[in-house]
Design a protein around this motif. Structure first.
Motif, PDB file in Angstrom:
ATOM      1  N   UNK A 409       0.772  -1.234   0.000  1.00  0.00           N
ATOM      2  CA  UNK A 409       0.000   0.000   0.000  1.00  0.00           C
ATOM      3  C   UNK A 409       0.802   1.282   0.000  1.00  0.00           C
ATOM      4  N   UNK A 410       2.123   1.202   0.008  1.00  0.00           N
ATOM      5  CA  UNK A 410       2.933   2.407   0.010  1.00  0.00           C
ATOM      6  C   UNK A 410       3.002   3.062  -1.355  1.00  0.00           C
ATOM      7  N   UNK A 411       3.252   4.356  -1.378  1.00  0.00           N
ATOM      8  CA  UNK A 411       3.317   5.092  -2.641  1.00  0.00           C
ATOM      9  C   UNK A 411       4.665   4.956  -3.328  1.00  0.00           C
ATOM     10  N   UNK A 412       5.744   4.839  -2.559  1.00  0.00           N
ATOM     11  CA  UNK A 412       7.057   4.779  -3.165  1.00  0.00           C
ATOM     12  C   UNK A 412       7.241   3.438  -3.894  1.00  0.00           C
ATOM     13  N   UNK A 413       7.798   3.437  -5.105  1.00  0.00           N
ATOM     14  CA  UNK A 413       7.939   2.185  -5.870  1.00  0.00           C
ATOM     15  C   UNK A 413       8.863   1.157  -5.232  1.00  0.00           C
ATOM     16  N   UNK A 414       9.653   1.537  -4.248  1.00  0.00           N
ATOM     17  CA  UNK A 414      10.527   0.589  -3.555  1.00  0.00           C
ATOM     18  C   UNK A 414       9.786  -0.194  -2.478  1.00  0.00           C
ATOM     19  N   UNK A 415       8.672   0.345  -1.984  1.00  0.00           N
ATOM     20  CA  UNK A 415       7.924  -0.309  -0.905  1.00  0.00           C
ATOM     21  C   UNK A 415       7.374  -1.650  -1.393  1.00  0.00           C
ATOM     22  N   UNK A 416       7.602  -2.699  -0.595  1.00  0.00           N
ATOM     23  CA  UNK A 416       7.148  -4.036  -0.929  1.00  0.00           C
ATOM     24  C   UNK A 416       8.200  -4.880  -1.604  1.00  0.00           C
ATOM     25  N   UNK A 417       9.315  -4.258  -2.009  1.00  0.00           N
ATOM     26  CA  UNK A 417      10.409  -4.990  -2.647  1.00  0.00           C
ATOM     27  C   UNK A 417      11.479  -5.343  -1.623  1.00  0.00           C
ATOM     28  N   UNK A 480      11.724  -4.196   6.958  1.00  0.00           N
ATOM     29  CA  UNK A 480      11.200  -5.219   7.851  1.00  0.00           C
ATOM     30  C   UNK A 480      12.276  -6.262   8.146  1.00  0.00           C
ATOM     31  N   UNK A 481      12.098  -7.083   9.170  1.00  0.00           N
ATOM     32  CA  UNK A 481      13.097  -8.117   9.476  1.00  0.00           C
ATOM     33  C   UNK A 481      13.347  -9.107   8.344  1.00  0.00           C
ATOM     34  N   UNK A 482      12.383  -9.281   7.430  1.00  0.00           N
ATOM     35  CA  UNK A 482      12.585 -10.185   6.296  1.00  0.00           C
ATOM     36  C   UNK A 482      13.255  -9.503   5.111  1.00  0.00           C
ATOM     37  N   UNK A 483      13.699  -8.260   5.297  1.00  0.00           N
ATOM     38  CA  UNK A 483      14.416  -7.557   4.250  1.00  0.00           C
ATOM     39  C   UNK A 483      13.543  -6.799   3.281  1.00  0.00           C
ATOM     40  N   UNK A 484      12.243  -6.768   3.511  1.00  0.00           N
ATOM     41  CA  UNK A 484      11.306  -6.076   2.628  1.00  0.00           C
ATOM     42  C   UNK A 484      11.153  -4.625   3.078  1.00  0.00           C
ATOM     43  N   UNK A 485      11.159  -3.702   2.120  1.00  0.00           N
ATOM     44  CA  UNK A 485      11.003  -2.282   2.434  1.00  0.00           C
ATOM     45  C   UNK A 485       9.561  -1.999   2.838  1.00  0.00           C
ATOM     46  N   UNK A 486       9.378  -1.499   4.055  1.00  0.00           N
ATOM     47  CA  UNK A 486       8.045  -1.181   4.574  1.00  0.00           C
ATOM     48  C   UNK A 486       7.669   0.269   4.337  1.00  0.00           C
ATOM     49  N   UNK A 487       8.688   1.122   4.208  1.00  0.00           N
ATOM     50  CA  UNK A 487       8.450   2.558   3.988  1.00  0.00           C
ATOM     51  C   UNK A 487       9.734   3.172   3.439  1.00  0.00           C
ATOM     52  N   UNK A 488       9.574   4.136   2.555  1.00  0.00           N
ATOM     53  CA  UNK A 488      10.728   4.852   2.008  1.00  0.00           C
ATOM     54  C   UNK A 488      10.379   6.327   1.896  1.00  0.00           C
ATOM     55  N   UNK A 501       4.012   3.603   9.273  1.00  0.00           N
ATOM     56  CA  UNK A 501       4.539   2.334   8.772  1.00  0.00           C
ATOM     57  C   UNK A 501       5.122   1.497   9.905  1.00  0.00           C
ATOM     58  N   UNK A 502       5.836   2.127  10.830  1.00  0.00           N
ATOM     59  CA  UNK A 502       6.417   1.401  11.951  1.00  0.00           C
ATOM     60  C   UNK A 502       5.325   0.771  12.815  1.00  0.00           C
ATOM     61  N   UNK A 503       4.247   1.504  13.039  1.00  0.00           N
ATOM     62  CA  UNK A 503       3.134   0.967  13.833  1.00  0.00           C
ATOM     63  C   UNK A 503       2.444  -0.181  13.103  1.00  0.00           C
ATOM     64  N   UNK A 504       2.343  -0.049  11.777  1.00  0.00           N
ATOM     65  CA  UNK A 504       1.677  -1.081  10.985  1.00  0.00           C
ATOM     66  C   UNK A 504       2.398  -2.413  11.080  1.00  0.00           C
ATOM     67  N   UNK A 505       3.750  -2.378  11.117  1.00  0.00           N
ATOM     68  CA  UNK A 505       4.528  -3.616  11.067  1.00  0.00           C
ATOM     69  C   UNK A 505       5.142  -4.016  12.398  1.00  0.00           C
ATOM     70  N   UNK A 506       5.348  -3.065  13.298  1.00  0.00           N
ATOM     71  CA  UNK A 506       6.023  -3.396  14.559  1.00  0.00           C
ATOM     72  C   UNK A 506       5.146  -3.170  15.784  1.00  0.00           C
ATOM     73  N   UNK A 507       3.891  -2.831  15.584  1.00  0.00           N
ATOM     74  CA  UNK A 507       2.979  -2.654  16.708  1.00  0.00           C
ATOM     75  C   UNK A 507       3.105  -1.280  17.345  1.00  0.00           C
ATOM     76  N   UNK A 508       2.404  -1.111  18.446  1.00  0.00           N
ATOM     77  CA  UNK A 508       2.402   0.175  19.149  1.00  0.00           C
ATOM     78  C   UNK A 508       3.782   0.453  19.725  1.00  0.00           C
ATOM     79  N   UNK A 509       4.245   1.709  19.647  1.00  0.00           N
ATOM     80  CA  UNK A 509       5.563   2.045  20.204  1.00  0.00           C
ATOM     81  C   UNK A 509       5.540   2.008  21.715  1.00  0.00           C
ATOM     82  N   UNK A 510       6.713   1.718  22.286  1.00  0.00           N
ATOM     83  CA  UNK A 510       6.846   1.790  23.737  1.00  0.00           C
ATOM     84  C   UNK A 510       6.876   3.249  24.166  1.00  0.00           C
TER      85      UNK A 510
END
Length: 511
Positions: A409-417, A480-488, A501-510
């Motif tokens: 769902x990201x706008x940058x063409x690198x997101x998801x790769x 992301x930990x699997x090497x996929x770009x979550x946000x750019x 993006x961080x909240x979407x993939x890593x949950x609520x911040x401490x």
């Protein structure tokens, strides 16, 4: 009770176990086969090809050097190490080998590496040959170092689950865990016991692999040989593979005899070659099946347990390793309680289309190879396409895994790769920062405008602010930990976008 019980100690199950162990999960692996050497997993019958994406996964966990050593890959062959290349280069070196499509070998010189999306020089830019025993030994040792327990000779006979846990039953003993993952191959017991729906298409051919003594081996060509009646491979002296378009009539329920194998080899090769002795042999088909989902409650599937197809192009092992890389960190986050809502469901959402694409990729090759005037006509068209730079580059993208892009769902063409191998001014590579299995937030500026935000996810992601030798015009990137770009982000990073993006993939911040 363990956090996770994995059924199956093949490469996929062991890689997943390493990912979970790296994240501090309590993991038990159950394997039905007893410990010991198997000729079908050693060289030459256990030889497999790893794609660039799989090699990259081992590299990002700090295991590539050991894998190359165990596989007998030296500096002058197999995997490129671009560490001596121009660190400011925009593209890696051309690949040394590409592989084949339906028995038609691709010319690596035809690959337009400049056209590949967001590729940078890296120690892991192309595939390599290995063998199952080498991979499994490496991963078993790594898993043990991470506290994973592996038990052999355990056959799972029942699966039960409720809202809180799942239980694998074997030999009158129960193995309880919060989650059970079936990585137990194409004839997965977990898949059937847990009630997964398995759908697809029936086979067109029977394939064989054997180690044999050939009386007149000069009659057979080395390498991949596509013929009007099928295909055969001669990879080394005595190591032969064959594909016979018999509708899959001869499968693993029968043991192939010397006479039968000789008849098939003569038919497929168009020669009167003689097999003096067959030392080992097995058969397979191109049946293409996939589960409709990769999760049912607290039971998940990965690798051949979730999808089977012909071994053409070596996509099975690579797809399974991709499953494990995608699932591991998500399941670990769920175990530790900080996963955002629905994170585990993204495993099926992201990997199921990849598996479906691989099934179609194998079906397409079978259709091209099929004997008769229709298959021959399609072969001519494909050969013409493979004679072009665009056609070969397209095939390389598919086979190397570089074309994979998840819809995040990201706008940058690198997101998801898969993230390019960004290299900082001090020589640190992105791969160096990913060995502990955390996500990585890279900011290519000393302003550190994302620093305070990133600290909210400390322990889940690593934050680094430093200039890069080649930042591809980016201001910051979240991996992301699997090497996929979550946000750019561009030159001036969007702090709100990063936090979303961080909240979407890593949950609520401490706090």
């Amino acid at each position: 009770m363990h956090d996770v019980v994995i059924v199956g100690a093949g490469p996929v199950g062991l890689f997943l176990a390493c990912e979970l162990g790296l994240a501090g999960c309590s993991v038990l692996v159950l394997e039905r086969e007893p410990e010991g050497h198997s000729p079908f997993r050693a060289k030459p019958l256990g030889t497999r090809g790893l794609s660039a994406a799989s090699v990259e996964a081992f590299y990002r966990r700090g295991m590539l050097h050991q894998l190359r050593t165990a596989s007998g890959v030296h500096d002058d062959s197999g995997v490129h190490d671009d560490s001596g290349a121009d660190p400011d280069a925009h593209v890696p070196s051309p690949p040394r080998g590409v592989g084949h499509f339906a028995g038609m070998v691709l010319d690596p010189a035809q690959v337009d590496v400049a056209a590949l999306p967001y590729r940078l020089p890296s120690p892991a830019t192309e595939g390599m040959l290995t063998y199952l025993e080498a991979v499994e030994t490496l991963l078993s040792e790594q898993a043990s170092r991470l506290g994973v327990e592996i038990r052999h000779g355990v056959t799972v006979s029942a699966i039960a689950q409720n809202d809180e846990s799942a239980v694998a039953q074997a030999g009158g003993q129960e193995y309880a865990a919060r989650w059970v993952v079936g990585c137990d191959g194409g004839r997965s017991a977990v898949r059937g016991l847990a009630g997964f729906e398995f759908v697809g298409t029936e086979p067109q051919f029977t394939g064989y692999t054997m180690h044999a003594t050939v009386a007149d081996s000069e009659k057979l060509g080395f390498g991949i040989n596509l013929t009007p009646t099928g295909m055969y491979l001669r990879l080394s002296e005595g190591h032969i593979g064959m594909m016979d378009f018999d509708g899959g009539a001869f499968d693993r329920s029968q043991q192939p005899t010397r006479d039968h194998l000789q008849a098939v080899l003569r038919r497929v090769s168009g020669t009167d070659v003689t097999l003096s002795e067959v030392h080992l042999a097995s058969s397979f088909t191109d049946r293409a099946m996939q589960t409709t989902t990769y999760r049912r409650g607290r039971v998940l599937l990965a690798g051949d347990a979730a999808h089977i197809h012909s071994p053409l192009g070596g996509q099975g092992l690579n797809t399974g390793l991709g499953d494990a890389m995608n699932l591991g960190w998500k399941l670990a986050a769920t175990v530790h309680g900080y996963a955002p809502h629905g994170l585990l469901d993204t495993y099926t959402r992201e990997r199921h289309p990849i598996g479906a694409g691989v099934l179609d990729w194998s079906r397409a090759q079978v259709a091209v190879m099929r004997p008769g005037p229709h298959g021959q006509a399609v072969q001519k068209v494909v050969r013409d396409l493979l004679g072009t730079r665009d056609g070969t580059t397209y095939m390389f993208e598919r086979m190397s895994g570089s074309s994979i892009r998840y819809d995040l769902g990201g706008e940058h063409p690198l997101v998801g790769r898969s993230a390019p191998e960004l290299r900082l001014e001090n020589g640190t590579r992105l791969g160096d920062l990913m060995r502990d299995g955390q996500g990585v937030a890279l900011e290519f500026s000393t302003d550190r405008c994302l620093h305070e935000s990133a600290m909210g996810w400390e322990g889940r992601m690593r934050y680094v602010a430093a200039p890069a030798r080649n930042d591809l015009g980016l201001g910051a990137v979240l991996v992301r930990p699997d090497g996929v770009v979550a946000w750019a982000g561009e030159r001036t990073p969007d702090r709100e976008g990063f936090e979303r993006a961080a909240s979407q993939w890593f949950g609520a911040p401490e706090i």
